[in-house]
Write a protein that holds these residues in place. Structure first.
Motif, mmCIF file in Angstrom:
data_model
loop_
_atom_site.group_PDB
_atom_site.id
_atom_site.type_symbol
_atom_site.label_atom_id
_atom_site.label_comp_id
_atom_site.label_asym_id
_atom_site.label_seq_id
_atom_site.Cartn_x
_atom_site.Cartn_y
_atom_site.Cartn_z
ATOM 1 N N THR A 119 50.047 24.507 34.805
ATOM 2 C CA THR A 119 49.344 24.974 36.006
ATOM 3 C C THR A 119 48.165 25.852 35.600
ATOM 4 O OG1 THR A 119 49.559 26.221 38.069
ATOM 5 C CG2 THR A 119 50.934 26.956 36.262
ATOM 6 N N TRP A 120 47.088 25.773 36.426
ATOM 7 C CA TRP A 120 45.917 26.627 36.149
ATOM 8 C C TRP A 120 46.197 28.065 36.541
ATOM 9 C CZ3 TRP A 120 42.166 24.469 33.383
ATOM 10 C CH2 TRP A 120 41.960 23.090 33.475
ATOM 11 N N TRP A 121 47.007 28.242 37.581
ATOM 12 C CA TRP A 121 47.248 29.591 38.117
ATOM 13 C C TRP A 121 48.652 29.694 38.677
ATOM 14 C CZ3 TRP A 121 45.014 34.200 37.813
ATOM 15 C CH2 TRP A 121 45.478 35.197 38.683
ATOM 16 N N GLU A 122 49.263 30.844 38.524
ATOM 17 C CA GLU A 122 50.585 31.115 39.082
ATOM 18 C C GLU A 122 50.546 32.565 39.583
ATOM 19 O OE1 GLU A 122 53.121 28.775 39.050
ATOM 20 O OE2 GLU A 122 54.255 30.220 40.249
ATOM 21 N N TRP A 123 51.134 32.822 40.753
ATOM 22 C CA TRP A 123 51.133 34.203 41.261
ATOM 23 C C TRP A 123 52.206 35.008 40.531
ATOM 24 C CZ3 TRP A 123 46.999 35.870 43.602
ATOM 25 C CH2 TRP A 123 46.188 34.957 44.256
ATOM 26 N N ASP A 124 52.022 35.073 39.247
ATOM 27 C CA ASP A 124 52.924 35.742 38.323
ATOM 28 C C ASP A 124 52.503 37.223 38.241
ATOM 29 O OD1 ASP A 124 54.404 35.323 35.435
ATOM 30 O OD2 ASP A 124 52.648 36.596 35.247
ATOM 31 N N ALA A 125 53.432 38.121 37.887
ATOM 32 C CA ALA A 125 53.126 39.561 37.891
ATOM 33 C C ALA A 125 51.951 39.898 36.966
ATOM 34 C CB ALA A 125 54.364 40.342 37.479
ATOM 35 N N ARG A 126 51.919 39.333 35.752
ATOM 36 C CA ARG A 126 50.859 39.661 34.812
ATOM 37 C C ARG A 126 49.508 39.138 35.305
ATOM 38 N NH1 ARG A 126 50.128 40.565 29.224
ATOM 39 N NH2 ARG A 126 51.688 42.197 29.442
ATOM 40 N N LEU A 127 49.498 37.893 35.767
ATOM 41 C CA LEU A 127 48.240 37.289 36.212
ATOM 42 C C LEU A 127 47.717 37.988 37.468
ATOM 43 C CD1 LEU A 127 49.449 35.094 34.289
ATOM 44 C CD2 LEU A 127 48.394 33.401 35.747
ATOM 45 N N THR A 128 48.635 38.278 38.397
ATOM 46 C CA THR A 128 48.215 38.893 39.658
ATOM 47 C C THR A 128 47.697 40.311 39.422
ATOM 48 O OG1 THR A 128 49.915 37.583 40.757
ATOM 49 C CG2 THR A 128 48.954 39.373 42.024
ATOM 50 N N SER A 129 48.401 41.086 38.576
ATOM 51 C CA SER A 129 47.945 42.460 38.326
ATOM 52 C C SER A 129 46.608 42.464 37.581
ATOM 53 C CB SER A 129 49.006 43.271 37.575
ATOM 54 O OG SER A 129 49.429 42.591 36.418
ATOM 55 N N GLU A 130 46.370 41.466 36.731
ATOM 56 C CA GLU A 130 45.072 41.361 36.044
ATOM 57 C C GLU A 130 43.971 41.004 37.053
ATOM 58 O OE1 GLU A 130 44.709 42.092 32.806
ATOM 59 O OE2 GLU A 130 42.674 41.376 32.390
ATOM 60 N N LEU A 131 44.313 40.154 38.025
ATOM 61 C CA LEU A 131 43.344 39.815 39.069
ATOM 62 C C LEU A 131 43.015 41.054 39.904
ATOM 63 C CD1 LEU A 131 41.741 37.527 40.516
ATOM 64 C CD2 LEU A 131 43.730 37.213 41.990
ATOM 65 N N ILE A 132 44.022 41.883 40.169
ATOM 66 C CA ILE A 132 43.783 43.134 40.914
ATOM 67 C C ILE A 132 42.843 44.037 40.112
ATOM 68 C CG2 ILE A 132 44.912 45.271 41.737
ATOM 69 C CD1 ILE A 132 47.331 43.471 42.507
ATOM 70 N N LEU A 133 42.996 44.021 38.783
ATOM 71 C CA LEU A 133 42.106 44.818 37.925
ATOM 72 C C LEU A 133 40.650 44.371 38.102
ATOM 73 C CD1 LEU A 133 42.264 47.035 35.621
ATOM 74 C CD2 LEU A 133 42.009 45.153 34.037
#
Lengths: 63, 243
Positions: free
Chosen positions: B122-136
């Motif tokens: 998958t290109w994207w997953e609403w995973d904790a690490r990915l989501t918190s990096e997006l928030i950054l």
């Protein structure tokens, strides 16, 4: 397949690896260019301000 | 404790001069380390036994992710110093760091996505690490948008500094997210007693990490000099320094 061909194929992951490296190179180049451009513009503006101040100073003293 | 050195460093003319002198000491080793690290990672390091050659994205993904956290920590610390001690140079450092941090955060997300597609499917997953990096990334963008929303520099400094300081809570969340929640993202690979990768893969990665950190130092030197010139509009010392 030649050595270069094998290297470029990246074991079948070329379409993921090379775009990632291209993005990296673009971001580095963009950061370097952006930083120099910011400094260059700030320098030009500072020089312009200094020149304007030097130009205004004699006028003020004469009035 | 004698704080004279700190007050001297915080003086804009002094810092402007120091940053100019430090620039080649950051830029040249950064370029050499990055070139050597990328060559080692792409050419010399062996393929991974599970991920094949796709893992080579680590040599740009991990340094980008590291810089995204380092830049935010520097930005928030500088913003805090600027808020508490009202040091103008600290606000200049925070403002100069934001665009660098934002670009490397976006790069970490994009390269992570390019790595995730073949590995996780998958290109994207609403995973904790990915989501918190997006928030950054949103925090960086919010910081820059907030700065540009004010005409008055002092108000812009204070408002954006508050956002930077509040947002720093996201940094440990990103780091520990892989331990606190079930995550697709792998845990710590390098900075532990027994690194999970062999030296032939580890050495180029360390070179890329160090090279990226030095590159950040070089970019910061240039951007802070520009910030100082913009802020010290009426200062007479500019006449002697702008060449």
């Amino acid at each position: 397949m030649s050595d270069v061909g094998r290297f470029l194929a990246m074991g079948g992951y070329a379409r993921f690896v090379w775009p990632a490296y291209a993005l990296w190179a673009a971001v580095i180049a963009g950061n370097v260019w952006g930083a120099w451009r910011a400094l260059d513009r700030a320098r030009t503006r500072a020089l312009r301000r200094l020149a304007a101040r030097a130009h205004d100073a004699p006028d003020r003293s004469s009035s | 404790m004698n704080w004279t050195w700190f007050h001297r460093l915080a003086s804009p003319p002094h810092f402007y001069r120091i940053a100019g002198q430090l620039l080649p000491w950051f830029a040249i080793p950064a370029a050499l380390l990055l070139l050597a690290g990328i060559y080692g990672g792409l050419v010399l390091a062996p393929p991974d036994y599970q991920q094949g050659d796709a893992y080579r994205i680590i040599y740009i993904h991990a340094p980008s992710a590291w810089l995204s956290l380092l830049c935010y920590t520097v930005m928030a610390t500088a913003a805090f110093v600027g808020l508490v001690w009202r040091i103008k140079l600290a606000h200049a450092v925070a403002a100069a760091t934001a665009p660098i941090g934002a670009s490397f955060t976006a790069l970490a997300l994009a390269t992570g996505s390019l790595w995730g597609r073949p590995m996780w499917g998958t290109w994207w997953e609403w995973d904790a690490r990915l989501t918190s990096e997006l928030i950054l990334l949103f925090l960086y963008l919010g910081y820059m948008a907030l700065r540009s929303a004010f005409d008055d520099l002092t108000r812009a400094d204070r408002a954006s500094a508050l956002l930077a300081v509040v947002g720093v809570v996201n940094v440990p969340i990103i780091h520990f997210s892989v331990y606190w929640w079930n995550s697709l993202h792998q845990g710590t690979t390098v900075f532990k007693a027994q690194p999970s990768i062999p030296p032939s893969m580890l050495l180029p990665l360390l070179m890329c990490l160090l090279g990226s950190t030095l590159l950040y130092g070089a970019l910061l030197c240039v951007r802070v000099r520009a910030e100082v010139l913009e802020r010290e509009r009426q200062a007479s010392w500019l006449a002697g320094l702008v060449k």
